[in-house]
Design an enzyme around this catalytic site. Structure first.
Site, PDB file in Angstrom:
ATOM      1  N   HIS A 111       4.706  81.431  65.876  1.00  0.00           N
ATOM      2  CA  HIS A 111       5.167  82.981  65.599  1.00  0.00           C
ATOM      3  C   HIS A 111       3.815  83.845  65.716  1.00  0.00           C
ATOM      4  CE1 HIS A 111       8.740  80.972  64.656  1.00  0.00           C
ATOM      5  NE2 HIS A 111       8.090  80.416  63.450  1.00  0.00           N
ATOM      6  N   GLU A 148       5.183  83.339  57.448  1.00  0.00           N
ATOM      7  CA  GLU A 148       4.715  81.996  58.216  1.00  0.00           C
ATOM      8  C   GLU A 148       3.696  82.153  59.286  1.00  0.00           C
ATOM      9  OE1 GLU A 148       8.099  80.501  60.526  1.00  0.00           O
ATOM     10  OE2 GLU A 148       6.917  78.629  61.074  1.00  0.00           O
ATOM     11  N   HIS A 204       4.027  75.041  61.759  1.00  0.00           N
ATOM     12  CA  HIS A 204       5.053  75.881  61.184  1.00  0.00           C
ATOM     13  C   HIS A 204       5.200  75.710  59.849  1.00  0.00           C
ATOM     14  CE1 HIS A 204       7.144  77.364  65.096  1.00  0.00           C
ATOM     15  NE2 HIS A 204       6.383  76.251  65.598  1.00  0.00           N
ATOM     16  N   GLU A 286       6.860  71.075  60.182  1.00  0.00           N
ATOM     17  CA  GLU A 286       7.259  72.223  59.261  1.00  0.00           C
ATOM     18  C   GLU A 286       6.263  71.610  58.073  1.00  0.00           C
ATOM     19  OE1 GLU A 286       8.770  74.622  59.805  1.00  0.00           O
ATOM     20  OE2 GLU A 286      10.370  74.501  61.529  1.00  0.00           O
TER      21      GLU A 286
HETATM   22 ZN    ZN Z   1       8.340  78.246  62.697  1.00  0.00          ZN
END
Ligand code: ZN
Length: 323
Positions: A111, A148, A204, A286
């Site tokens: 992101h 994030e 992430h 993640e």
């Molecule tokens: Zn993400």
């Protein structure tokens, strides 16, 4: 499955999900043990047979859209020394003089903080080989507003420092000051490919329901469609992912996900452009669930993020040193 993952993290709440997993505790312990056994046993790369394949990609429109992010800065050059607050930031220490001399690692911080202000740009569809998908997404955040996108670049800086100390050449797909949004997922993959990275990792943190906890590493599934051909990287990416998962678990103490992956901390997916378009060994991680208060307390801790970077670094180093 209700899990949607890194390419689809909504800006705020996800749609309602099931309640807290009553089986979580019962399932987690043997699951974690199983995960450990997998990490300990695989070493040379298994088939990932125990991995869950996450939900298929939603159908995407095929409306005409440019496949290249015109004007998107690649940001592939070594970023300036400035680092996010709290990160070590002493990068640039004689890269190329350690045991990883000659190795190239591309770190992809998921992101971009600017994505929130560039919704039209990031919603544009790009070709990921198997189908078309949004250029990028905003990512999630903790309930207190730690995004994030901030998290991922902070961990990326810490990881870069650790890998450069080992002599690796490290490139980031984006850094704090540029670009204004994105890059698109296809460009993120392309940066790793162009750099001929020996390993690439996309960082992430998830935006799942409260009570969903733990980390998981996302491995590329085998796809061969359009510009996507992961057949050559599935094996080495699995090896990389297993090594990262085991080291991440050991360094952070964060358990494998209790909501995907069956307790292994490993999930195979075929719907992510950043993996489908990669021609170099690549995984996503993640690191935890930003929407769970216990995980959020970890993710917002600089000390914990350093442990996360350490685990990632050790997994990557382990992968690179065996080749
Ligand atoms: Zn993400």
């Amino acid at each position: 499955m209700s899990y949607t993952g890194p390419d689809f993290d909504p800006p705020q709440q996800r749609r309602p999900r099931r309640g807290p997993l009553t089986v979580a505790l019962a399932a987690l312990v043997p699951g974690a043990l199983l995960g450990w056994m997998v990490y300990e046993a695989v070493g040379g790369g298994g088939t990932g047979g125990a991995d869950r394949t996450a939900s298929a990609a939603p159908t995407a429109g095929t409306s005409a859209a440019p496949s290249a992010p015109a004007g998107t800065p690649a940001a592939s050059a070594a970023p300036p020394g400035a680092s996010a607050s709290g990160s070590p930031g002493d990068d640039g220490k004689e890269p190329g003089s350690g045991p990883l001399k000659g190795k190239v690692v591309v770190i992809d911080p998921g992101h971009n903080p600017g994505n929130f202000r560039h919704t039209a740009e990031i919603n544009r569809q790009v070709d990921i080989g198997t189908n078309r998908k949004e250029c990028d997404t905003t990512g999630t955040s903790t309930n207190d507003g730690y995004t994030e996108a901030e998290f991922t670049v902070d961990v990326a800086h810490r990881l870069r420092t650790l890998l450069e100390k080992q002599g690796a050449t490290v490139k980031l797909t984006r850094d704090g000051d540029s670009p204004a949004w994105g890059p698109c997922v296809d460009e993120r993959a392309r940066i790793g490919n162009t750099a001929r990275a020996d390993a690439a990792v996309s960082i992430h943190a998830d935006g799942s329901a409260p009570g969903d906890r733990g980390f998981h590493v996302i491995l590329p599934g085998s796809v061969h469609a359009g510009a996507a051909d992961t057949r050559a990287i599935v094996g080495p990416s699995h090896d990389l992912g297993v090594r990262i998962a085991g080291n991440f678990l050991r360094e952070t103490g964060e358990p494998p996900s209790n909501y995907v992956g069956g307790g292994t901390g490993l999930v195979t997916r075929t719907d992510l452009g950043g993996l489908n378009l990669s021609t170099v060994p690549k995984v996503f991680i993640e690191c935890g669930n930003m929407r769970d208060s216990k995980d959020a307390a970890l993710l917002t801790s600089g000390a914990w993020r350093q442990k996360a970077a350490q685990g990632l670094s050790e997994g990557i180093v382990s992968f690179l040193r065996q080749s």
